[in-house]
Design a protein around this motif. Structure first.
Motif, PDB file in Angstrom:
ATOM      1  N   PRO A  86       0.820  -1.215   0.000  1.00 28.34           N
ATOM      2  CA  PRO A  86       0.000   0.000   0.000  1.00 28.34           C
ATOM      3  C   PRO A  86       0.850   1.259   0.000  1.00 28.34           C
ATOM      4  O   PRO A  86       1.814   1.372   0.753  1.00 28.34           O
ATOM      5  CB  PRO A  86      -0.795  -0.117   1.301  1.00 28.34           C
ATOM      6  CG  PRO A  86       0.010  -1.007   2.168  1.00 28.34           C
ATOM      7  CD  PRO A  86       0.709  -1.964   1.250  1.00 28.34           C
ATOM      8  N   LEU A 101       0.951   4.704   1.117  1.00 27.24           N
ATOM      9  CA  LEU A 101       0.144   5.396   2.116  1.00 27.24           C
ATOM     10  C   LEU A 101       0.189   6.907   2.038  1.00 27.24           C
ATOM     11  O   LEU A 101      -0.645   7.581   2.607  1.00 27.24           O
ATOM     12  CB  LEU A 101       0.570   4.960   3.520  1.00 27.24           C
ATOM     13  CG  LEU A 101       0.238   3.506   3.862  1.00 27.24           C
ATOM     14  CD1 LEU A 101       0.687   3.189   5.268  1.00 27.24           C
ATOM     15  CD2 LEU A 101      -1.249   3.250   3.713  1.00 27.24           C
ATOM     16  N   PRO A 126       3.349   9.755   7.189  1.00 29.29           N
ATOM     17  CA  PRO A 126       2.225   8.867   7.494  1.00 29.29           C
ATOM     18  C   PRO A 126       2.745   7.533   8.043  1.00 29.29           C
ATOM     19  O   PRO A 126       3.700   6.982   7.531  1.00 29.29           O
ATOM     20  CB  PRO A 126       1.559   8.653   6.126  1.00 29.29           C
ATOM     21  CG  PRO A 126       2.103   9.704   5.231  1.00 29.29           C
ATOM     22  CD  PRO A 126       3.454  10.051   5.765  1.00 29.29           C
ATOM     23  N   PRO A 163       1.143   3.826   9.307  1.00 25.11           N
ATOM     24  CA  PRO A 163      -0.104   3.073   9.320  1.00 25.11           C
ATOM     25  C   PRO A 163      -0.538   2.734  10.741  1.00 25.11           C
ATOM     26  O   PRO A 163       0.274   2.662  11.657  1.00 25.11           O
ATOM     27  CB  PRO A 163       0.256   1.803   8.560  1.00 25.11           C
ATOM     28  CG  PRO A 163       1.742   1.691   8.695  1.00 25.11           C
ATOM     29  CD  PRO A 163       2.257   3.086   8.747  1.00 25.11           C
ATOM     30  N   PHE A 179      -3.143  -2.544   9.732  1.00 27.15           N
ATOM     31  CA  PHE A 179      -3.586  -1.885   8.518  1.00 27.15           C
ATOM     32  C   PHE A 179      -3.724  -2.902   7.393  1.00 27.15           C
ATOM     33  O   PHE A 179      -3.432  -2.643   6.255  1.00 27.15           O
ATOM     34  CB  PHE A 179      -2.624  -0.762   8.129  1.00 27.15           C
ATOM     35  CG  PHE A 179      -1.208  -1.209   7.913  1.00 27.15           C
ATOM     36  CD1 PHE A 179      -0.708  -1.356   6.626  1.00 27.15           C
ATOM     37  CD2 PHE A 179      -0.375  -1.465   8.992  1.00 27.15           C
ATOM     38  CE1 PHE A 179       0.609  -1.752   6.430  1.00 27.15           C
ATOM     39  CE2 PHE A 179       0.930  -1.855   8.789  1.00 27.15           C
ATOM     40  CZ  PHE A 179       1.424  -2.005   7.499  1.00 27.15           C
ATOM     41  N   TYR A 200      -6.360  -1.606   3.788  1.00 29.18           N
ATOM     42  CA  TYR A 200      -5.876  -0.253   3.568  1.00 29.18           C
ATOM     43  C   TYR A 200      -6.653   0.358   2.421  1.00 29.18           C
ATOM     44  O   TYR A 200      -7.479  -0.280   1.772  1.00 29.18           O
ATOM     45  CB  TYR A 200      -4.398  -0.267   3.256  1.00 29.18           C
ATOM     46  CG  TYR A 200      -3.995  -1.446   2.433  1.00 29.18           C
ATOM     47  CD1 TYR A 200      -4.296  -1.498   1.084  1.00 29.18           C
ATOM     48  CD2 TYR A 200      -3.327  -2.516   3.019  1.00 29.18           C
ATOM     49  CE1 TYR A 200      -3.944  -2.574   0.328  1.00 29.18           C
ATOM     50  CE2 TYR A 200      -2.972  -3.616   2.259  1.00 29.18           C
ATOM     51  CZ  TYR A 200      -3.285  -3.626   0.914  1.00 29.18           C
ATOM     52  OH  TYR A 200      -2.926  -4.709   0.165  1.00 29.18           O
ATOM     53  N   ASP A 201      -6.339   1.575   2.203  1.00 34.59           N
ATOM     54  CA  ASP A 201      -6.951   2.307   1.114  1.00 34.59           C
ATOM     55  C   ASP A 201      -6.707   1.574  -0.204  1.00 34.59           C
ATOM     56  O   ASP A 201      -5.583   1.435  -0.647  1.00 34.59           O
ATOM     57  CB  ASP A 201      -6.322   3.704   1.060  1.00 34.59           C
ATOM     58  CG  ASP A 201      -7.027   4.561   0.040  1.00 34.59           C
ATOM     59  OD1 ASP A 201      -7.907   4.014  -0.661  1.00 34.59           O
ATOM     60  OD2 ASP A 201      -6.707   5.738  -0.052  1.00 34.59           O
ATOM     61  N   TYR A 250       4.774  -0.990   4.011  1.00 39.04           N
ATOM     62  CA  TYR A 250       4.010   0.056   3.355  1.00 39.04           C
ATOM     63  C   TYR A 250       4.980   0.919   2.570  1.00 39.04           C
ATOM     64  O   TYR A 250       6.196   0.827   2.745  1.00 39.04           O
ATOM     65  CB  TYR A 250       3.217   0.894   4.370  1.00 39.04           C
ATOM     66  CG  TYR A 250       4.056   1.570   5.417  1.00 39.04           C
ATOM     67  CD1 TYR A 250       4.533   0.868   6.506  1.00 39.04           C
ATOM     68  CD2 TYR A 250       4.381   2.920   5.293  1.00 39.04           C
ATOM     69  CE1 TYR A 250       5.318   1.494   7.467  1.00 39.04           C
ATOM     70  CE2 TYR A 250       5.168   3.552   6.246  1.00 39.04           C
ATOM     71  CZ  TYR A 250       5.627   2.829   7.333  1.00 39.04           C
ATOM     72  OH  TYR A 250       6.413   3.431   8.271  1.00 39.04           O
ATOM     73  N   LYS A 268       7.059  -1.309   9.223  1.00 40.99           N
ATOM     74  CA  LYS A 268       6.630  -0.628  10.433  1.00 40.99           C
ATOM     75  C   LYS A 268       7.374  -1.183  11.642  1.00 40.99           C
ATOM     76  O   LYS A 268       7.385  -2.389  11.883  1.00 40.99           O
ATOM     77  CB  LYS A 268       5.132  -0.846  10.628  1.00 40.99           C
ATOM     78  CG  LYS A 268       4.558  -0.161  11.848  1.00 40.99           C
ATOM     79  CD  LYS A 268       3.053  -0.406  11.911  1.00 40.99           C
ATOM     80  CE  LYS A 268       2.503  -0.077  13.272  1.00 40.99           C
ATOM     81  NZ  LYS A 268       2.633   1.362  13.593  1.00 40.99           N
TER      82      LYS A 268
END
Lengths: 234, 234
Positions: free
Chosen positions: A98, A100, A110, A112, A116, A119-120, A142, A166
Motif C-alpha cells: 500500500p 500510504l 504517514p 499506518p 492496517f 488499507y486504502d 508500506y 513498520k
DNA sequence: ATGTTATCAGAACATATGTTCACTGTCAAG
DNA sequence: CTTGACAGTGAACATATGTTCTGATAACAT
C-alpha cells in the motif's frame, strides 16, 4: 460403432477443448451436464465415463464429490497447462504494497495504524517478492513517495518510492525513518546507538553524521526496506 | 455489535482474501460454506449477506444458482484481477531481467549483444511489470549492479541495481548511461543536446552539469529505466 | 424508551450437480 | 453364434450447494 480405445478419441478432444475454453471464458470449470450439452453427449454417465478416462490418462484431475471439481492438467495437444493455482502463484510472486502517502520533510510522515491489513484500496505498488528480504512480514510493509529534495543526503530523490517496514525500534546499521522531535523534521538515516548517544549517518558518504545526545528526541517510524526510482519515459 | 457500513469491514476483507487464496490454491472458487468455515462465519446466510455487499461494491460477480459461481473482480486491495484466461496467458506479472554485471566507473560497462534473449538464467531480478514503463520492450531490458561510489552524483549508491534499456541514442531529458571516450569513464546523467554541445546533468541537484563540446566522445550505452536499492536486513 | 438498521444464527428449502445402476447396441475375437 | 469389451442412453439417487425465512442482538438516532 465400437472402437478400440487407443489414445484419445474425438470426444476426449472435444471435452478437453471445452474444459479449456470454459476455464478461460467463465473463470470456473464446467459441470458434467454443461460438458454434455456442449459436446453432444446426452448422458451424464457418458461424460463421467470419458472424464474417468481422461483422468486415467493424466489429462485432468478430479475431486470426488466436489461440484465442478475438474482441474485441467494437459490440454488437448498434450501440453502442460499451468493450472490456475500455479498461474496465479506466479502472479503472486508479486506483493502489493500500500502506498500510504508522501514523505515531506517538514511534516510527520504517514504511519499506518497497528493493524492496517485493510488499507486504502486505491493505491499500491507491485513488488516482486524476490526483491524483499526473505522473511519480511508482508503485512507490515508500506510505501511512501518522497516529495522534494529533503532526502538528498539519504541518496533519495524527489519522486522516489520508499518501501518501509513498520517498527519503532532500530538496530544498529539499519536505515530508518526518524522523526526528530526538536526540529519537527522527518529524515532517513542509518541508525547507530553508541555509548549514550545516537548517531544518524547519512547514506551519502560525502556528508557528515548527526549526533543526537538525547535519544528521546528521535522517534523511529519504520525501517527502510527498499528504495525504487522510476525514470519516466519521455 | 452493530456498525455503520462504511466501505469494507474486516469480514469483507477476510472473504476477499480467502477468495483469492482459494482460487490460487484450489483452482476453483469456494462454496459459501467453505467461505464460512474459513472466515469464522457460522451461517451460510451471513456469508451470502456479505457476498451480496461485495457484489454491490463491485468486488465480485455472482452467477445465481451456479455452484461456486463467484468471480473475483478486484482483490482486497481494490486491484483489478485479470480473469482466468488472461491470468493463464500472462502467468507472469513479473519480468525477469538479466543481471549482466557491474558498473564500475573506470571500465566500460557491460552491454548486451544485440540479441540477448537467451541469457544466463542464474542471475536475474524479478520486476513487477507495473513498475516498468508501459510499452517498454521487455527483451531490451537488462540490469547492472553499481560498484563503488562513483555514481553518487547520479544519486545512486554502492550496491544499487540499475535497470536499463539498450539503446544508443538518447532523447533530451532521459537519464542515460554514457561512456566518455576521452576519460575512460562510465557515468549516469540526464542527457541534453543543446546547440552543438551535449550537457550532462547530474541527478543530484546540488551538483553542476558537465558540458561536452564534442558530441563524438559521448557514447550512449543505454537508458535508465529503474533504480532499485535493497537495504539488507541485519 | 422506542424504533430503526446493521449484523448474525440456525434451519428449512430448492436445486444444482456428482454418482451409480440397469439396460441397449455394436463390433471383433474365439 | 456367443461372448466380452467398448460405447452409449436414461433415469434414479445422494449430496453438495445456493437461497430464503424466522428470529435474535446490539448499536444508534429520535
Amino acid at each position: 460403432m465400437a472402437r478400440k480405445a487407443k489414445g484419445l478419441g474425438p470426444r476426449h478432444h472435444k471435452i478437453l477443448k471445452f474444459l479449456e475454453t470454459t476455464l478461460q471464458e467463465q473463470g470456473l470449470p464446467p459441470t458434467i451436464r454443461e460438458i454434455g450439452d456442449n459436446t453432444q453427449i446426452s448422458s451424464t454417465s457418458v461424460v463421467n465415463y470419458y472424464l474417468e478416462q481422461l483422468e486415467a490418462e493424466g489429462y485432468i484431475e478430479r475431486r470426488s464429490g466436489v461440484s465442478r471439481g475438474i482441474i485441467l492438467l494437459k490440454n488437448a495437444a498434450g501440453k502442460l497447462i499451468e493450472d490456475f493455482g500455479r498461474a496465479v502463484d506466479n502472479a503472486v510472486q508479486t506483493v502489493l504494497i500500500p502506498l500510504l502517502g508522501n514523505i515531506v520533510a517538514g511534516e510527520p510522515m504517514p504511519v499506518p495504524a497497528s493493524d492496517f491489513s485493510y488499507y486504502d484500496p486505491e493505491s499500491g505498488i507491485d513488488i516482486a517478492r524476490s526483491l524483499l528480504p526473505a522473511h519480511e512480514a508482508e503485512d507490515q510493509l508500506y510505501a511512501l513517495r518522497v516529495h522534494g529534495d529533503s532526502m538528498i543526503d539519504a541518496m533519495i530523490n524527489d519522486g522516489d518510492i520508499v518501501v518501509m517496514k513498520k517498527t519503532n525500534q532500530a538496530k544498529n546499521g539499519e536505515m530508518v525513518a526518524i522523526w526528530l522531535n526538536d526540529r519537527d523534521e522527518t529524515t532517513l538515516k542509518y541508525f547507530y546507538r553508541e555509548n549514550g548517544h545516537v548517531r544518524l549517518q547519512p547514506a551519502n558518504p560525502t556528508m557528515d553524521a548527526i549526533i543526537i545526545e538525547d535519544p528521546r528526541i528521535v522517534e523511529v517510524q519504520g525501517k527502510v526496506v527498499l528504495v525504487i526510482r522510476q525514470l519516466s519515459e519521455n
